[in-house]
Design a protein around this motif. Structure first.
Motif, short mmCIF file in Angstrom:
data_model
loop_
_atom_site.label_atom_id
_atom_site.label_comp_id
_atom_site.label_asym_id
_atom_site.label_seq_id
_atom_site.Cartn_x
_atom_site.Cartn_y
_atom_site.Cartn_z
N ARG A 57 0.81 -1.33 -0.10
CA ARG A 57 -0.14 -0.21 0.11
C ARG A 57 0.81 1.36 -0.06
O ARG A 57 0.54 2.13 -0.70
CB ARG A 57 -0.88 -0.09 1.17
CG ARG A 57 -2.10 -1.00 1.12
CD ARG A 57 -2.75 -1.10 2.33
NE ARG A 57 -4.19 -1.89 2.34
CZ ARG A 57 -4.31 -3.07 2.89
NH1 ARG A 57 -3.59 -3.25 3.81
NH2 ARG A 57 -5.32 -3.64 2.32
N GLY A 58 1.96 1.17 0.65
CA GLY A 58 2.93 2.40 0.87
C GLY A 58 3.48 2.50 -0.32
O GLY A 58 3.58 3.93 -0.85
N ALA A 59 3.97 1.54 -1.24
CA ALA A 59 4.55 1.84 -2.65
C ALA A 59 3.36 2.62 -3.56
O ALA A 59 3.77 3.23 -4.32
CB ALA A 59 4.92 0.31 -3.37
N ARG A 60 2.08 2.15 -3.40
CA ARG A 60 1.12 2.83 -4.36
C ARG A 60 0.69 4.13 -3.93
O ARG A 60 0.75 5.03 -4.94
CB ARG A 60 -0.14 1.91 -4.32
CG ARG A 60 -1.44 2.42 -5.26
CD ARG A 60 -2.67 1.51 -5.39
NE ARG A 60 -3.25 1.43 -4.07
CZ ARG A 60 -4.30 0.65 -4.19
NH1 ARG A 60 -4.82 0.41 -5.14
NH2 ARG A 60 -5.17 0.95 -3.05
N GLU A 61 0.93 4.39 -2.75
CA GLU A 61 0.89 5.91 -2.18
C GLU A 61 2.04 6.76 -2.77
O GLU A 61 1.90 7.90 -2.68
CB GLU A 61 0.73 5.88 -0.77
CG GLU A 61 -0.56 5.39 -0.03
CD GLU A 61 -0.82 5.29 1.41
OE1 GLU A 61 0.08 5.75 1.85
OE2 GLU A 61 -1.71 4.57 1.66
N LEU A 62 3.14 6.07 -2.89
CA LEU A 62 4.13 6.83 -3.49
C LEU A 62 4.09 6.83 -5.12
O LEU A 62 4.86 7.37 -5.63
CB LEU A 62 5.41 5.80 -3.20
CG LEU A 62 5.94 6.03 -1.73
CD1 LEU A 62 7.24 5.20 -1.60
CD2 LEU A 62 6.29 7.38 -1.45
N GLY A 63 2.97 6.34 -5.65
CA GLY A 63 2.75 6.47 -7.06
C GLY A 63 3.11 5.35 -7.97
O GLY A 63 3.28 5.57 -9.11
N TRP B 44 -8.71 -11.01 -0.73
CA TRP B 44 -10.17 -10.41 -0.27
C TRP B 44 -9.50 -8.68 -0.09
O TRP B 44 -10.25 -7.56 -0.79
CB TRP B 44 -10.93 -10.86 0.67
CG TRP B 44 -12.13 -10.24 0.93
CD1 TRP B 44 -13.11 -9.94 0.41
CD2 TRP B 44 -12.28 -9.49 2.43
NE1 TRP B 44 -13.91 -9.42 1.23
CE2 TRP B 44 -13.47 -9.04 2.44
CE3 TRP B 44 -11.35 -9.01 3.41
CZ2 TRP B 44 -14.18 -8.19 3.43
CZ3 TRP B 44 -11.87 -8.60 4.46
CH2 TRP B 44 -13.17 -7.94 4.48
N GLU B 45 -8.57 -8.63 0.77
CA GLU B 45 -8.25 -7.11 1.01
C GLU B 45 -7.53 -6.67 -0.04
O GLU B 45 -8.04 -5.50 -0.25
CB GLU B 45 -7.10 -7.32 2.10
CG GLU B 45 -7.58 -7.47 3.48
CD GLU B 45 -6.26 -6.87 4.52
OE1 GLU B 45 -5.62 -6.01 4.08
OE2 GLU B 45 -6.11 -7.75 5.41
N LEU B 46 -6.76 -7.07 -1.06
CA LEU B 46 -6.28 -6.45 -2.06
C LEU B 46 -7.31 -5.89 -3.11
O LEU B 46 -7.23 -5.08 -3.76
CB LEU B 46 -5.05 -7.35 -2.67
CG LEU B 46 -3.79 -7.18 -1.62
CD1 LEU B 46 -2.68 -8.16 -2.16
CD2 LEU B 46 -3.20 -5.99 -1.26
N TYR B 47 -8.21 -6.92 -3.23
CA TYR B 47 -9.01 -7.04 -4.34
C TYR B 47 -10.09 -5.56 -3.88
O TYR B 47 -10.30 -4.80 -4.77
CB TYR B 47 -10.04 -7.90 -4.68
CG TYR B 47 -11.03 -7.92 -5.78
CD1 TYR B 47 -10.66 -8.01 -7.10
CD2 TYR B 47 -12.30 -7.74 -5.36
CE1 TYR B 47 -11.70 -7.78 -7.90
CE2 TYR B 47 -13.38 -7.79 -6.09
CZ TYR B 47 -13.01 -7.76 -7.53
OH TYR B 47 -14.10 -7.72 -8.42
N LYS B 48 -10.26 -5.61 -2.82
CA LYS B 48 -11.10 -4.37 -2.11
C LYS B 48 -10.52 -3.13 -2.26
O LYS B 48 -11.26 -2.26 -2.64
CB LYS B 48 -11.82 -4.57 -0.75
CG LYS B 48 -12.67 -5.73 -0.86
CD LYS B 48 -13.13 -5.95 0.70
CE LYS B 48 -13.98 -4.68 1.26
NZ LYS B 48 -14.70 -4.71 2.59
N ASP B 49 -9.25 -3.04 -2.30
CA ASP B 49 -8.45 -1.92 -2.53
C ASP B 49 -8.04 -1.78 -3.75
O ASP B 49 -7.36 -0.66 -4.13
CB ASP B 49 -7.16 -2.12 -1.45
CG ASP B 49 -7.26 -1.66 -0.26
OD1 ASP B 49 -8.48 -1.43 0.30
OD2 ASP B 49 -6.49 -1.67 0.50
N GLY B 50 -8.48 -2.55 -4.90
CA GLY B 50 -8.19 -2.17 -6.21
C GLY B 50 -7.15 -2.53 -6.88
O GLY B 50 -6.48 -2.04 -7.71
N PHE B 51 -6.19 -3.44 -5.95
CA PHE B 51 -4.98 -4.12 -6.60
C PHE B 51 -5.14 -5.19 -7.77
O PHE B 51 -6.22 -5.81 -7.60
CB PHE B 51 -4.07 -4.65 -5.46
CG PHE B 51 -3.33 -3.54 -4.51
CD1 PHE B 51 -2.11 -3.04 -5.04
CD2 PHE B 51 -4.04 -3.31 -3.40
CE1 PHE B 51 -1.56 -2.14 -4.37
CE2 PHE B 51 -3.11 -2.22 -2.79
CZ PHE B 51 -2.27 -1.70 -3.01
#
Length: 345
Positions: free
Chosen positions: A174-180, A202-209
């Motif tokens: 998640r931190g890497a995605r927040e860094l763009g 389930w977690e990652l799918y809900k977060d759009g990964f």
């Protein structure tokens, strides 16, 4: 109004409400723990799981114990019983013992205060909120280690559900995605309890990964095909020398990563690092019920006369660990020296 509410847990002041992770993702149900014994059952039965989440849950269980016995003559004796009951639930995750020791220390400090209950409750809430901040800090440090376009393999569930919120290994993603950065994920099923299949995906799918589920025995072939750029996992206990106890199967993934020249990162808060345990050889490994292996979704796969061995964790030697990501920064070998330095800062 609750004083804490996340995807994993809610503290109302009188009870601890936990999402029942045994039934996710097909069924979202909750368990309300109104006393310390119910919290202990929730930890032992894996209603709540993941080292940081276990530690925070135990802290709130301790508060419930204080509230139950505060006006009894044998208060000290009863609170020892509370601590022992919670501590005896699961032996491997050191966060459990860290949180209980911290709560006991706080209770001894405030024993004569009029607002004892308020202060002991604040200590548990501090543990919970500190975990969230630690995870976000790990996400920032770990996110720097991943490159835009990387595909990460992870094992078990070290996400929001394994913590109070945000996650350790998944917090790094998640931190890497927040860094763009655009990060894709392969998730091992993580047999026999299927935390990867049921929870991580389930977690990652809900977060759009962009997440792909594989069985545990596919990891080597996926690496061989060049589809994995990094492995990121969590930990239940890290010894002073950097040996890492994590969900069973982690050691195999680390060996495969070494063979294929892929960096193997461990993300864990300082509360998971146990400087009192010299090496991984001294880490107690929990062995769970044979039923977790013998049955699959309540269907028996093998007869009762077949022996079953079901260790819940394994230990990855420090030489297979590229770096350990903590809330105070990224630690690299030699771990015996550099992990100790974290606690001196």
């Amino acid at each position: 109004m609750s004083k804490l509410k996340t995807i994993t847990m809610e503290w109302t002041g009188d009870s601890l409400i936990l999402v029942d992770q045994r039934y996710l993702p097909l069924e979202e149900t909750y368990v309300t723990c109104k006393n310390y014994k119910e919290v202990a059952v929730a930890i032992k039965d894996m209603i709540v799981r993941g080292a940081p989440a276990i530690g925070a849950s135990a802290a709130f269980g301790y508060v419930l114990g204080v509230k139950e016995f505060i006006n009894t003559e044998n208060f000290d004796e009863k609170m020892k019983e509370v601590k022992d009951t919670l501590a005896n639930t699961r032996p491997t995750a050191v966060n459990l013992f860290w949180a209980l020791d911290r709560m006991e220390k706080k209770l001894n400090e405030i024993k004569n205060e009029e607002n004892l209950i308020e202060l002991i409750e604040k200590e548990a809430l501090d543990i919970a909120y500190e975990d969230i901040e630690a995870n976000k800090a790990m996400g920032r440090f770990g996110g720097e280690l991943l490159n835009d376009g990387d595909t990460v393999l992870t094992h078990c569930n070290a996400g929001a559900l394994a913590t109070v919120d945000y996650g350790t290994a998944l917090g790094v993603i998640r931190g890497a995605r927040e860094l763009g950065k655009d990060i894709k994920v392969y998730a091992d099923e993580t047999r026999p309890y299927l935390q990867g299949a049921r929870l991580t995906v389930w977690e990652l799918y809900k977060d759009g990964f962009d997440v792909t589920l594989i069985s545990d025995n596919m990891a080597g072939w996926v690496m061989k095909q060049g589809k994995i750029n990094a492995v990121v996992v969590g930990a239940d206990r890290i010894a002073a020398n950097g040996d890492v106890a994590n969900k069973i199967g982690t050691y195999s993934v680390a060996l495969l990563a070494k063979e294929h020249g892929i960096p193997f990162y461990v993300a864990a808060p300082l509360s998971t690092i146990d400087l009192n345990t010299p090496t991984g050889n001294e880490i107690p490994i929990e062995e769970r019920s044979h039923k977790e292996v013998r049955y699959c979704h309540k269907s028996k796969m093998v007869p009762e006369e077949i022996k079953v061995y079901n260790p819940a964790f394994d230990v990855t030697p420090n030489e297979l660990v590229t770096a350990i990501i903590t809330e105070k920064g990224v630690v690299r070998p030699p771990y015996s020296e550099n992990l100790k330095k974290l606690f001196e800062k």
